[in-house]
Design a protein around this motif. Structure first.
Motif, PDB file in Angstrom:
ATOM      1  N   THR A 137       8.076  18.416 -11.352  1.00  0.00           N
ATOM      2  CA  THR A 137       8.381  18.371  -9.920  1.00  0.00           C
ATOM      3  C   THR A 137       7.147  17.874  -9.167  1.00  0.00           C
ATOM      4  O   THR A 137       7.254  17.057  -8.233  1.00  0.00           O
ATOM      5  N   GLN A 138       5.968  18.363  -9.577  1.00  0.00           N
ATOM      6  CA  GLN A 138       4.715  17.896  -8.970  1.00  0.00           C
ATOM      7  C   GLN A 138       4.459  16.433  -9.305  1.00  0.00           C
ATOM      8  O   GLN A 138       4.011  15.654  -8.436  1.00  0.00           O
ATOM      9  N   TRP A 139       4.740  16.044 -10.528  1.00  0.00           N
ATOM     10  CA  TRP A 139       4.600  14.635 -10.922  1.00  0.00           C
ATOM     11  C   TRP A 139       5.487  13.761 -10.044  1.00  0.00           C
ATOM     12  O   TRP A 139       5.091  12.665  -9.628  1.00  0.00           O
ATOM     13  N   LEU A 140       6.682  14.245  -9.765  1.00  0.00           N
ATOM     14  CA  LEU A 140       7.618  13.507  -8.918  1.00  0.00           C
ATOM     15  C   LEU A 140       7.046  13.350  -7.510  1.00  0.00           C
ATOM     16  O   LEU A 140       7.137  12.274  -6.900  1.00  0.00           O
ATOM     17  N   PHE A 141       6.441  14.415  -6.979  1.00  0.00           N
ATOM     18  CA  PHE A 141       5.814  14.328  -5.661  1.00  0.00           C
ATOM     19  C   PHE A 141       4.733  13.241  -5.668  1.00  0.00           C
ATOM     20  O   PHE A 141       4.655  12.422  -4.739  1.00  0.00           O
ATOM     21  N   LEU A 142       3.895  13.230  -6.701  1.00  0.00           N
ATOM     22  CA  LEU A 142       2.810  12.244  -6.765  1.00  0.00           C
ATOM     23  C   LEU A 142       3.352  10.830  -6.912  1.00  0.00           C
ATOM     24  O   LEU A 142       2.766   9.881  -6.390  1.00  0.00           O
ATOM     25  N   LEU A 143       4.471  10.680  -7.613  1.00  0.00           N
ATOM     26  CA  LEU A 143       5.101   9.364  -7.706  1.00  0.00           C
ATOM     27  C   LEU A 143       5.524   8.892  -6.323  1.00  0.00           C
ATOM     28  O   LEU A 143       5.277   7.730  -5.948  1.00  0.00           O
ATOM     29  N   LEU A 144       6.144   9.765  -5.546  1.00  0.00           N
ATOM     30  CA  LEU A 144       6.570   9.394  -4.200  1.00  0.00           C
ATOM     31  C   LEU A 144       5.363   9.091  -3.309  1.00  0.00           C
ATOM     32  O   LEU A 144       5.408   8.169  -2.490  1.00  0.00           O
ATOM     33  N   PHE A 145       4.285   9.851  -3.487  1.00  0.00           N
ATOM     34  CA  PHE A 145       3.066   9.605  -2.702  1.00  0.00           C
ATOM     35  C   PHE A 145       2.499   8.219  -3.036  1.00  0.00           C
ATOM     36  O   PHE A 145       2.125   7.447  -2.138  1.00  0.00           O
ATOM     37  N   LYS A 146       2.462   7.893  -4.323  1.00  0.00           N
ATOM     38  CA  LYS A 146       1.949   6.595  -4.761  1.00  0.00           C
ATOM     39  C   LYS A 146       2.783   5.452  -4.201  1.00  0.00           C
ATOM     40  O   LYS A 146       2.265   4.385  -3.847  1.00  0.00           O
ATOM     41  N   LYS A 147       4.114   5.652  -4.103  1.00  0.00           N
ATOM     42  CA  LYS A 147       5.010   4.614  -3.605  1.00  0.00           C
ATOM     43  C   LYS A 147       5.079   4.569  -2.080  1.00  0.00           C
ATOM     44  O   LYS A 147       5.837   3.781  -1.518  1.00  0.00           O
ATOM     45  N   GLY A 148       4.324   5.442  -1.409  1.00  0.00           N
ATOM     46  CA  GLY A 148       4.376   5.486   0.052  1.00  0.00           C
ATOM     47  C   GLY A 148       5.583   6.209   0.587  1.00  0.00           C
ATOM     48  O   GLY A 148       5.920   6.091   1.776  1.00  0.00           O
ATOM     49  N   GLY A 423      -9.584  12.367   2.787  1.00  0.00           N
ATOM     50  CA  GLY A 423      -8.281  12.779   3.299  1.00  0.00           C
ATOM     51  C   GLY A 423      -7.442  13.470   2.241  1.00  0.00           C
ATOM     52  O   GLY A 423      -7.928  14.318   1.492  1.00  0.00           O
ATOM     53  N   HIS A 424      -6.160  13.082   2.137  1.00  0.00           N
ATOM     54  CA  HIS A 424      -5.236  13.697   1.185  1.00  0.00           C
ATOM     55  C   HIS A 424      -5.367  12.994  -0.163  1.00  0.00           C
ATOM     56  O   HIS A 424      -5.043  11.817  -0.302  1.00  0.00           O
ATOM     57  N   VAL A 425      -5.830  13.750  -1.159  1.00  0.00           N
ATOM     58  CA  VAL A 425      -6.141  13.184  -2.474  1.00  0.00           C
ATOM     59  C   VAL A 425      -5.208  13.794  -3.518  1.00  0.00           C
ATOM     60  O   VAL A 425      -5.082  15.023  -3.590  1.00  0.00           O
ATOM     61  N   PRO A 426      -4.554  12.983  -4.349  1.00  0.00           N
ATOM     62  CA  PRO A 426      -3.681  13.540  -5.390  1.00  0.00           C
ATOM     63  C   PRO A 426      -4.455  14.393  -6.388  1.00  0.00           C
ATOM     64  O   PRO A 426      -5.583  14.050  -6.774  1.00  0.00           O
ATOM     65  N   ASN A 427      -3.857  15.479  -6.788  1.00  0.00           N
ATOM     66  CA  ASN A 427      -4.420  16.343  -7.821  1.00  0.00           C
ATOM     67  C   ASN A 427      -3.631  16.087  -9.099  1.00  0.00           C
ATOM     68  O   ASN A 427      -2.511  16.559  -9.261  1.00  0.00           O
ATOM     69  N   TYR A 428      -4.214  15.321 -10.015  1.00  0.00           N
ATOM     70  CA  TYR A 428      -3.496  14.902 -11.209  1.00  0.00           C
ATOM     71  C   TYR A 428      -3.614  15.888 -12.366  1.00  0.00           C
ATOM     72  O   TYR A 428      -3.063  15.651 -13.442  1.00  0.00           O
ATOM     73  N   ARG A 429      -4.315  16.992 -12.164  1.00  0.00           N
ATOM     74  CA  ARG A 429      -4.443  17.988 -13.238  1.00  0.00           C
ATOM     75  C   ARG A 429      -3.219  18.916 -13.214  1.00  0.00           C
ATOM     76  O   ARG A 429      -3.284  20.041 -12.731  1.00  0.00           O
TER      77      ARG A 429
END
Length: 723
Positions: A137-148, A423-429
Motif C-alpha cells: 500500500t505504501q509502495w502504491l502511494f510512492l508510485l502515485l507520488f512519482k507519477k505526480g 520538502g516532502h521526500v519519499p521514504n523507500y525503506r
C-alpha cells in the motif's frame, strides 16, 4: 444422542462439524477449465458476523460452487479490511491496543465463517493491517507520488469533531454529517495529502459503459463524476494581467451578466488586496460546511478590483459568494440577477444592476442584440468572444481529488519524510512500520532526510482505509509475493474479477477508488485489463423486525407485555435492538437451513424482512430429501430432464438463486414419485451450492464419492432413452 435432531436419523451438528473439519484442511481442488474469479467484499473485523454477512457469503459461495461444478477454475478468496477508526475507538474504550482488538476479532469471525461451512481459498488470505500487505500500500502511494498523482496542499477541509479526523467529500452526507460518527462536519484549514483521481475522470466515466453493473450503480458514479460540457468565458481583471474564467453552459447568459462571482477558495483572491471586512467575510464563509453554503446567498463585493465585460467592455463588480464552490465548475460564475433567483436574492439591497434581457425566446435591453432570438444571438456572441480570445470549450466535473490523509494512529503510515531543505521526500525503506503503541509517535517520528541527512520527521498522518481496499483484490492473485505488489502474469491469469458481490453503500467511494487505482497500475504495465470488476451484484439489506414504544426502540421480549407497540422492519443494528445473531440460528437449525432460508427469501438484489419463518420450511424440505436418501432407490428412470436442467442452469447463470431453490423443491416431488439414484443425483448436485454439508453427507452415503469432484449435470446426467 447429545445432538439435536433436525429430522429422523440426521444429526446436523454432527454432520456439519464432521464436514467442516474435513474442509478445513482440504480446500476445493482447482479445475482445468476457464477461470472464474468470484469475490465478495472483504469485511471489517468487528468481532461477530451478522445476518447480512451470512447473506453475502451464502450468495458468493453458491455461485462459486456452481461455477466449480461447471468445470471452471474458481478463485474464491477472503481477507480482512483490518485498519480504521472503529477498531481504534473500540480499543481505546477497552484500554487495549488496536492490533490486539483487531486480531482477536479476526480469529473470532474466522471461526464463525467456519461454522457456516464457508470454503474460501484461505491460503490466499490477506490482512490489510499486516506489514507484508501494507508495505505494498505504501509502495502504491510512492508510485502515485512519482507519477505526480499524489500531492500535499493546504485547503479548508471537512473535519469530524467526534472522530477527530478529516473526511473526503464522499464521506459527508447531504445533511453535512460524517458518514461514520454522524457528527456535523466542520471546516478547518489544513495541509493534507491527495490522490489526483481527477486525472482519470473522463476515463472513469467512459469505462462505465462497458461494465455489467446494475444501472443505478453506474448512474450514481456518473452523477458523482458529474461531467458537464460548456464554455469558459474569460473576464479580464481591470489594471492587472489576471483573468477570471467563468464556466457556463449558456453563452447567451453573458448578455445579462452584471457582476462576477468567485468562490471563497478561489486562488485569485490570494492576489487581491482585500480589506479587513472582506478578509473576515472570507474566513467566516470558508468555515461553513458546503451543504450549508449551497443554500446560502451571502456575497461581498471586492472594493479594490473590477472585471471587464468581454462583450460590452463595461466595468462590472467582482463579488465573493458563499454559494459558489470550487468543487463546481471553475469556482467562478457569471452573475445574472435578472434571471437567476439566487443571484437576485444575493444582490438585493446592493448597487449591483439587475438587468432583464430575455423575454421568452427574444432578447431585450441588450443593444445590438435586441430583437434577436437566442438561437440567432449565440453565433454572433461566439464570434465576438473568439475575436477577443475570451471563450473556449470546457468540460467540468463534480469529481474532486481524493483526500487520503487521516489524523489517526491505526492505519497505514504515509511513507514520506518532511525535510526543511528538500520538502516532502519519499521514504523507500518499506515497510514504514507503525509504532508499537499510538503513544510512541513522538519518538517514532524522528527520521533523517535520505538526501542531505538533515533531521526531519516521518509523516504522522495515516492513509484512508479506502486506499487499503482499493487494491486488495489484486493481492489475492499473488498473496505471498515478497518482491513485488503481485506477479503480472498471475494477475493477467485471474483479472478482471468476474463477479464482485457486496453492498450498494460502496457504489461511489470504494468502487470508484478501486477503478482509479486499477487504471494507474494498468498504465504502469502491471495489468492487462481496463477495469477491476466485470460484473457486480449488489445484495439487498436484511431488515429485522423492529419494535417501538413511544418513539423508543425496545426488544421483542419487552414488546410482548406492552400495548400500542409499533412494529416495522428496519436495518439491523444494536441501537434498534433488532439484530439477529446467526450463530444462535446455526445452533438451533444448522448452517444449511440458515443458508437456504436466507437465499430463498428474496431475489439477491432485494431487501429481506427477516422473521425466520422460512427456517421451518427449509428444515421440512431437507427432511423430505433425507427420507428419499434412506429409502429404496432404483438405478434409473426413463425421463428426459434436459429441459428442466437447462432452465435451472439459466436461472443460476442469471443469479436467480431463489428461483433455483424453488425449482429444486418442485423436483423433490418428482424424485419422491420416482426415487432413482439418477434423479436424486441431479437433485443433490444442484442443491450442493446451497446446502453443502447436507448434500456432501447424502452423496457419500449413496454414491461413496466427494460431491465437490462431480460435474454439473446439464450434460452428464441428461437421461437419454437407449433401448
Amino acid at each position: 444422542m447429545a445432538y439435536r435432531l433436525l429430522f429422523r436419523n440426521y444429526h446436523f451438528k454432527e454432520v456439519e462439524t464432521k464436514w467442516q473439519q474435513l474442509w478445513r484442511n482440504n480446500p476445493i481442488q482447482k479445475r482445468n477449465g476457464e477461470k472464474f474469479y468470484c469475490l465478495s467484499m472483504f469485511p471489517y473485523p468487528s468481532g461477530n458476523l451478522h445476518i447480512g454477512h451470512v447473506r453475502v457469503y451464502a450468495i458468493s459461495e453458491a455461485i462459486a460452487l456452481f461455477e466449480h461444478l461447471k468445470g471452471k477454475n474458481v478463485l474464491h478468496p477472503m481477507g480482512w479490511d483490518a485498519f480504521g477508526l472503529p477498531a481504534e475507538n473500540a480499543a481505546k474504550e477497552k484500554n487495549i491496543e488496536p492490533h490486539l482488538w483487531t486480531f482477536q476479532n479476526i480469529f473470532q469471525m474466522r471461526k464463525q465463517m467456519d461454522s457456516l461451512g464457508l470454503r474460501f481459498d484461505w491460503d490466499r488470505e490477506v490482512w490489510t493491517c499486516m506489514p507484508d500487505y501494507y508495505r505494498w500500500t505504501q509502495w502504491l502511494f510512492l508510485l502515485l507520488f512519482k507519477k505526480g498523482l499524489a500531492y500535499k496542499t493546504e485547503g479548508y477541509l471537512n473535519w469530524d469533531p467526534i472522530d477527530q479526523t478529516v473526511l473526503a467529500n464522499e464521506q459527508v452526507d447531504e445533511n453535512g454529517r460524517a458518514w461514520r460518527s454522524g457528527a456535523l462536519v466542520e471546516r478547518k484549514p489544513m495541509r493534507q495529502w491527495y490522490f489526483k483521481i481527477t486525472e482519470y475522470a473522463d476515463e472513469l466515466l467512459k469505462g462505465l459503459d462497458k461494465l455489467q453493473w446494475p444501472d443505478y450503480v453506474k448512474e450514481m458514479q456518473r452523477g458523482w463524476i458529474g461531467k458537464t460540457k460548456g464554455f469558459a468565458i474569460n473576464f479580464a481583471i481591470k489594471e492587472t494581467d489576471e483573468n477570471l474564467s467563468a464556466f457556463t453552459t449558456n453563452i447567451e447568459g453573458i448578455l445579462g451578466t452584471t457582476f462576477i462571482l468567485v468562490s471563497p477558495e478561489h486562488p485569485i483572491l490570494a492576489k487581491m488586496n482585500l480589506n479587513e471586512e472582506e478578509k473576515k467575510f472570507l474566513e467566516t464563509i470558508r468555515k461553513k460546511p458546503e451543504t450549508t453554503r449551497k443554500i446560502g446567498t451571502q456575497i461581498i463585493v471586492i472594493s479594490s478590483h473590477k472585471a471587464i465585460h468581454p462583450v460590452t467592455n463595461e466595468e462590472i463588480p467582482i463579488a465573493i459568494a458563499e454559494y459558489v464552490l470550487m468543487t463546481q465548475g471553475t469556482g467562478c460564475k457569471m452573475g445574472i440577477p435578472g434571471h437567476d433567483d439566487k443571484d437576485l436574492k444575493a444582490v438585493t439591497g446592493s448597487p449591483i444592476d439587475v438587468k432583464k434581457v430575455f423575454d421568452k425566446d427574444k432578447l431585450i435591453n441588450c443593444g445590438e442584440f435586441t430583437g434577436l432570438s437566442i438561437s440567432e444571438a449565440i453565433p454572433r456572441l461566439k464570434e465576438i468572444l473568439k475575436s477577443k480570445d475570451a471563450i473556449s470549450p470546457k468540460a467540468c466535473y463534480n469529481l474532486r481529488d481524493w483526500l487520503v490523509s487521516r489524523q489517526r494512529y491505526w492505519g497505514v503510515p504515509i511513507p514520506m519524510i518532511n525535510c526543511i531543505i528538500h520538502g516532502h521526500v519519499p521514504n523507500y525503506r518499506l515497510p514504514v512500520m507503525l509504532p508499537q503503541k499510538g503513544d510512541d509517535l513522538v519518538e517514532w517520528r524522528t527520521e533523517r532526510c535520505p538526501y542531505c541527512g538533515t533531521p526531519g520527521g516521518k509523516e504522522i498522518d495515516t492513509l484512508d482505509t479506502f486506499v487499503d481496499s482499493s487494491w486488495y483484490y489484486l493481492r489475492y492473485a499473488d498473496p505471498g509475493n515478497d518482491f513485488d505488489i503481485f506477479d503480472r502474469e498471475k494477475a493477467k491469469k485471474w483479472l478482471p474479477v468476474d463477479l464482485y458481490i457486496g453492498g450498494s453503500e460502496h457504489a461511489i467511494m470504494h468502487l470508484l477508488y478501486a477503478r482509479f487505482i486499477h487504471k494507474v497500475l494498468r498504465d504502469e504495465g502491471y495489468l492487462a485489463c481496463d477495469e477491476p470488476f466485470s460484473n457486480l451484484l449488489t445484495q439487498g439489506l436484511v431488515l429485522g423486525k423492529t419494535y417501538k414504544k413511544d418513539g423508543k426502540y425496545i426488544t421483542a421480549e419487552e414488546a410482548t407485555n406492552l400495548e400500542g407497540v409499533e412494529i416495522t422492519h428496519e436495518k439491523m443494528s444494536k441501537s434498534k435492538k433488532n439484530g439477529i445473531n446467526p450463530l444462535e440460528i446455526i445452533e438451533e437449525w444448522g448452517a444449511d437451513v440458515l443458508r437456504l432460508a436466507i437465499l430463498f427469501s428474496a431475489p439477491s438484489e432485494s431487501q429481506i424482512e427477516w422473521d425466520g419463518g422460512l427456517l421451518k420450511t427449509m428444515k421440512k424440505w431437507l427432511g423430505n430429501i433425507w427420507n428419499i436418501v434412506e429409502g429404496e432407490l432404483a438405478e434409473n428412470d426413463e425421463e428426459d430432464y434436459s429441459k428442466w436442467l437447462n432452465g435451472v442452469t439459466r436461472s443460476f447463470e442469471n443469479k436467480k438463486l431463489h428461483v433455483v431453490i424453488a425449482r429444486l423443491m418442485e423436483h423433490t416431488e418428482t424424485v419422491k414419485t420416482k426415487p432413482t439414484k439418477q434423479n436424486l443425483k441431479i437433485l443433490l448436485i444442484i442443491l450442493h451450492p446451497f446446502a453443502p454439508h447436507f448434500t456432501a453427507e447424502a452423496y457419500t452415503k449413496i454414491f461413496n464419492k466427494d460431491i465437490t469432484n462431480e460435474k454439473w449435470p446439464i450434460e452428464a446426467l441428461t437421461i437419454k432413452k437407449k433401448h
